[in-house]
Design an enzyme around this catalytic site. Structure first.
Site, PDB file in Angstrom:
ATOM      1  N   ASN A 483      -7.121 -47.733  65.584  1.00 30.09           N
ATOM      2  CA  ASN A 483      -7.659 -48.030  64.263  1.00 30.09           C
ATOM      3  C   ASN A 483      -6.604 -48.784  63.466  1.00 30.09           C
ATOM      4  OD1 ASN A 483      -8.612 -47.997  61.631  1.00 30.09           O
ATOM      5  ND2 ASN A 483      -9.770 -46.110  62.011  1.00 30.09           N
ATOM      6  N   ASP A 484      -6.803 -50.094  63.358  1.00 31.99           N
ATOM      7  CA  ASP A 484      -5.866 -50.960  62.638  1.00 31.99           C
ATOM      8  C   ASP A 484      -5.661 -50.521  61.201  1.00 31.99           C
ATOM      9  OD1 ASP A 484      -4.892 -53.037  64.225  1.00 31.99           O
ATOM     10  OD2 ASP A 484      -6.821 -54.055  64.194  1.00 31.99           O
ATOM     11  N   CYS A 485      -6.567 -49.741  60.716  1.00 37.47           N
ATOM     12  CA  CYS A 485      -6.560 -49.418  59.288  1.00 37.47           C
ATOM     13  C   CYS A 485      -6.000 -48.034  59.005  1.00 37.47           C
ATOM     14  CB  CYS A 485      -7.968 -49.558  58.728  1.00 37.47           C
ATOM     15  SG  CYS A 485      -8.581 -51.229  58.989  1.00 37.47           S
ATOM     16  N   ASN A 487      -2.651 -46.648  58.771  1.00 33.54           N
ATOM     17  CA  ASN A 487      -1.256 -47.100  58.734  1.00 33.54           C
ATOM     18  C   ASN A 487      -0.458 -46.033  58.007  1.00 33.54           C
ATOM     19  OD1 ASN A 487      -3.234 -49.474  57.490  1.00 33.54           O
ATOM     20  ND2 ASN A 487      -2.363 -49.875  59.511  1.00 33.54           N
TER      21      ASN A 487
END
Ligand code: GLC
Ligand code: GLC
Length: 826
Positions: A483-485, A487
């Site tokens: 999940n790139d989101c 962070n």
């Protein structure tokens, strides 16, 4: 509401109205030259790299949408129209667009004149062939003007839409016979040009956009077309285009066929020019033109393309009780897998072609979907990817297709990246039996002096996880996981900072990311992927290494159960403050989809019933009629400690959108756990063919997956809940293509290559009586019949191969020839 229909016998989707709820596109080309083409002939083409070799121009975010493409304009005594309706938008007497495998046919008719345009990129050819057949269907002779149109991009798509102070003065063309050459910057540093030609004489041309269209006109009313005649303009800077003009007369019933070619040519530096040192050496271009300059040659090119797709799609074929499943598996899902393999996430109607190169995790996952179609190209891709790995097992997150070098702007430290490579290499070996890939010497960091065998890369990948664990013995989350989101080390409060690459100063000393934040998703991905590595080591006879790796997997499973089991599902992460993410204890975002499927498929906590409990929670909390949302409840405020995820309004993208990619993991997991009905329910909620009837809601193409569908929470924060629920976005370039191919073919239908044979273990809807499949595998053809007399979901009761009983459910590799496999479930 539908806007067309599937023509399965031709492998086409037939669009019957040009006013689709969004442009519905197709891709042409699979090797070097690529085109995007919408149902109204909008789109553009490029060579290999959508950013650095953009051949024709396209304006994203244009008003109206989808302006710019390859257009044919007809001026029939003042009635001006396009065969694809747009951009003139004259109401047509008939319209049809057929998107097929690597070609598109757009047919329109008006006042007794029919125009049928076929677009395709032939095999091994760097150009788009456009065959236009004009037929006078009326009872009187017709004389009309025809104009072609293509607008050149000045090669670098990013520069082309920003650097006007330079670009308005550099455009260069050359015109010879019926061919218009685009040669901006060819005089100096470029060794490539493009051309647009037609196989007939012309009565004029335009190469300067403002002369053709008119400064204050638009694509819908180009002044040359309105005037019924070209200006013979010669571009000198500004915006070079290519437009052919021809007056045509057709007797009643008469047809005329014209073949246009839009091509790309690279020349060796010493052969760029004719003797005068400035005229393009057209040798190669003319040879290219000669290849497709008659209808016969075009027909042969189309036949070749068709037979290439026959063989690509002839490897796996199923015949199930549901024709929607058949058309997804046999045609469209496999087709989309090829597109994602070629384009990664670079160019679509949602990806501008200038943002991203080839993603490491994305490209590795894409392999899972198409390795059976083109194993040789998969092998090459695996080696390209592995060459961008760093010696410690970390990976560049992206690489550029032209240079194949890791992209240092984005860098690495995405915690999941290395694991996908173990999965993709294993799937390549399982498909092909080609163990030699493990011995292939592959550079680290693109540095030949650091080359090591591929097996070493897998080892580095595996231990990159093991060597980077946090306080609970779970993998560090680093900059992001799948999940790139999410962070967890970003804590960004300044607009414009990249959530994925920004390093919060407080973690600088620790190397750029928190040494506390841990990803449960990567933990479960590790336990899911790890056994593949163990299997590979065992096969290589490396017993001790295999046992050591297995011990790490077992330890991880224990750590997950000790620290990441929330009672009814698995946690998502520990954040940098050491707090649980994705727990009942959280105010929002209590359950996340990502870790659950891999946990179930690696039997984590199975002895305590974790698998079925998790599936129950997923069904209760995440499922909707349009698919499974990513998390629930959606975040309604910004959680600085989580990063980008909570910047999306609830119901969209990674914040409780229906992210179809990870729906597949749950479909696989439900099938794995024997819940075939549940698996199929989730499959049919999102598989495109099943969304066809609700195209007005779904918006994007009913023949391919999109990345995201608006979730049940969409619009809730602004009193519009439900309005955009079910609305698709980001179609075509998504890992969903590969993963749903895996989900339906390997988990639901259960036909799954394994190291030692073809495992067949269906997990189907109990209502099914069975199904048939043909699978080419390692030189043989397996005709598989599944019978389900007791209407179970899963469980192989007996199997025969060529009439002989075989224990278990793995069909041994039988070698060449056809083999009959019969399986009875019960
Ligand atoms: C996009 C990216 C993919 C990522 C996913 C979730 O699909 O291409 O790499 O895993 O979003 O953020
Ligand atoms: C954004 C998108 C995500 C994508 C990423 C690529 O985070 O939401 O889907 O993968 O950008 O950098």
């Amino acid at each position: 509401m539908k806007f067309g229909y599937f023509d399965d016998s031709k492998r086409e989707y037939v669009i019957t109205s040009p006013r689709t709820p969004y442009p519905w596109i197709n891709y042409l080309g699979t090797q070097g030259f690529f085109s995007l083409i919408s149902n109204t002939a909008g789109g553009y083409c490029f060579y290999k790299d959508a950013r650095l070799r953009r051949i024709t121009r396209y304006r994203y975010n244009n008003v109206p949408i989808d302006m710019g493409g390859r257009y044919f304009y007809i001026n029939d005594n003042g009635c001006i129209w396009n065969p694809g309706w747009s951009p003139v938008k004259t109401e047509l007497d008939s319209y049809e667009c057929r998107h097929g495998m690597g070609y598109t046919v757009i047919t329109g008719s008006k006042n007794g004149l029919k125009a049928c345009a076929t677009f395709f990129v032939p095999q091994n050819y760097d150009g788009e062939v456009q065959q236009l057949v004009l037929t006078n269907e009326s009872s009187v002779a017709k004389t009309f003007s025809l104009f072609s149109f293509a607008e050149w991009c000045l090669w670098d798509a990013q520069d082309d839409c920003t650097n006007f102070q330079r670009n308005f003065s550099t455009g260069r063309v050359e015109i010879k016979d019926s061919t218009i050459y685009h040669k901006t910057e060819y005089r100096d540093r470029r060794n490539h040009f493009a051309f647009y030609t037609v196989n007939d004489t012309i009565d004029g041309y335009d190469t300067d956009r403002d002369s053709f269209i008119g400064l204050y006109n638009g694509f819908n009313d180009p002044q040359a077309v309105v005037a019924g005649k070209a200006n013979n303009s010669f571009a000198d800077g500004w915006s070079p285009i290519a437009s052919h003009y021809k007056r045509i007369t057709l007797a009643p019933g008469e047809s005329k066929t014209l073949v246009f070619i839009l091509g790309y040519v690279e020349m060796p530096a010493h052969k760029k020019f004719e003797a005068d040192g400035k005229t393009i050496n057209k040798e190669k271009a003319l040879a290219m033109i000669d290849k497709y300059n008659t209808p016969e040659k075009v027909a042969a090119g189309l036949a070749e393309l068709k037979s290439a797709w026959d063989s690509l799609l002839g490897i796996l074929n199923v015949n199930t009780p549901d024709d929607k499943v058949d058309r997804m598996v046999n045609i469209w899902n496999q087709y989309q897998c090829m597109v994602t393999f070629n384009l990664s996430r670079s160019a679509s109607y949602f990806e501008s072609g200038i943002g991203r190169g080839m993603g490491f995790r994305d490209s590795n996952q894409d392999i899972l979907g198409f390795v059976h179609q083109i194993p040789d190209r998969a092998r090459e891709r695996l080696i390209d990817l592995a060459a961008t790995q760093l010696p410690d097992g970390g990976c560049y997150h992206q690489y550029q297709p032209l240079t194949k070098k890791g992209n240092s702007d984005i860098g690495g430290d995405f915690s999941d990246d290395p694991l996908w490579m173990i999965l993709s290499v294993a799937s390549y070996i399982k498909e092909t039996g080609d163990w030699s890939i493990l011995d292939e010497n592959v550079p680290y960091d693109n540095d030949e002096s650091k080359a090591k065998p591929m097996l070493d890369h897998l080892n580095a990948s595996f231990y990159h996880i093991v060597n980077n664990l946090g306080p609970h013995g779970l993998p560090l989350a680093m900059r992001a996981d799948w999940n790139d989101c999410i962070n967890l080390s970003c804590f960004s409060d300044t607009p414009g900072e990249s959530f994925q690459t920004y390093t919060n100063p407080k973690f600088k000393a620790e190397g750029g990311y928190s040494k506390v934040a841990e990803s449960v998703m990567v933990a479960t991905l590790f336990t899911y992927v790890g056994p593949n590595f163990v299997g590979i080591l065992e096969h290589k006879g490396l017993k001790d290494e295999a046992a050591k790796a297995q011990a790490e997997i077992d330890k991880m499973k224990a750590n997950i159960m000790a620290s990441a089991w929330d009672g009814d599902w698995f946690l998502r992460a520990y954040d940098a403050n050491g707090e649980k993410m994705g727990s009942k204890e959280c105010e929002e975002g209590q359950i996340f989809i990502e870790p659950q499927g891999f946990a179930i498929m690696s039997d984590v906590g199975k002895d305590q019933g974790a698998d079925l409990r998790t599936l129950k929670a997923i069904d209760e909390r995440l499922n909707t009629k349009f698919g499974l949302v990513l998390n629930n409840p959606a975040f309604t405020k910004y959680y600085i400690q989580y990063g980008e995820i909570s910047t999306y309004p609830g119901g969209y993208k990674e914040n409780a959108g229906i992210f179809t990619h990870n729906n597949a993991w749950i479909i696989c997991a439900a099938a794995y756990a024997g819940q075939g009905d549940q698996a199929f329910k989730y499959y049919s909620e999102i598989a495109p063919a099943f969304t066809e009837e609700t195209s007005d809601i779904h918006k994007t193409e009913p023949y391919v997956y999109g990345q995201m569908i608006g979730g049940k929470d969409a619009g809730a924060d602004i009193g519009m809940q439900g309005d955009h629920f079910g609305q698709g976005k980001n179609s075509w370039l998504t890992g969903t293509a590969a993963w749903n191919m895996v989900a339906i073919s390997q988990y639901i239908l259960g036909i799954k290559p394994d190291f030692d044979g073809l495992s067949v273990d269906p997990s189907i809807p109990s209502a099914w009586d069975g199904f048939k499949a043909t699978r080419k595998f390692r030189g043989g053809v397996y005709n598989i019949t599944i019978k389900n007399p007791s209407h179970v979901c899963k469980g192989v009761k007996s199997m025969t191969v060529d009439g002989k009983a075989v224990e278990g459910n793995v069909v041994p590799v039988m070698g060449a020839g056809e083999h009959e496999v019969e399986i009875v479930l019960g």
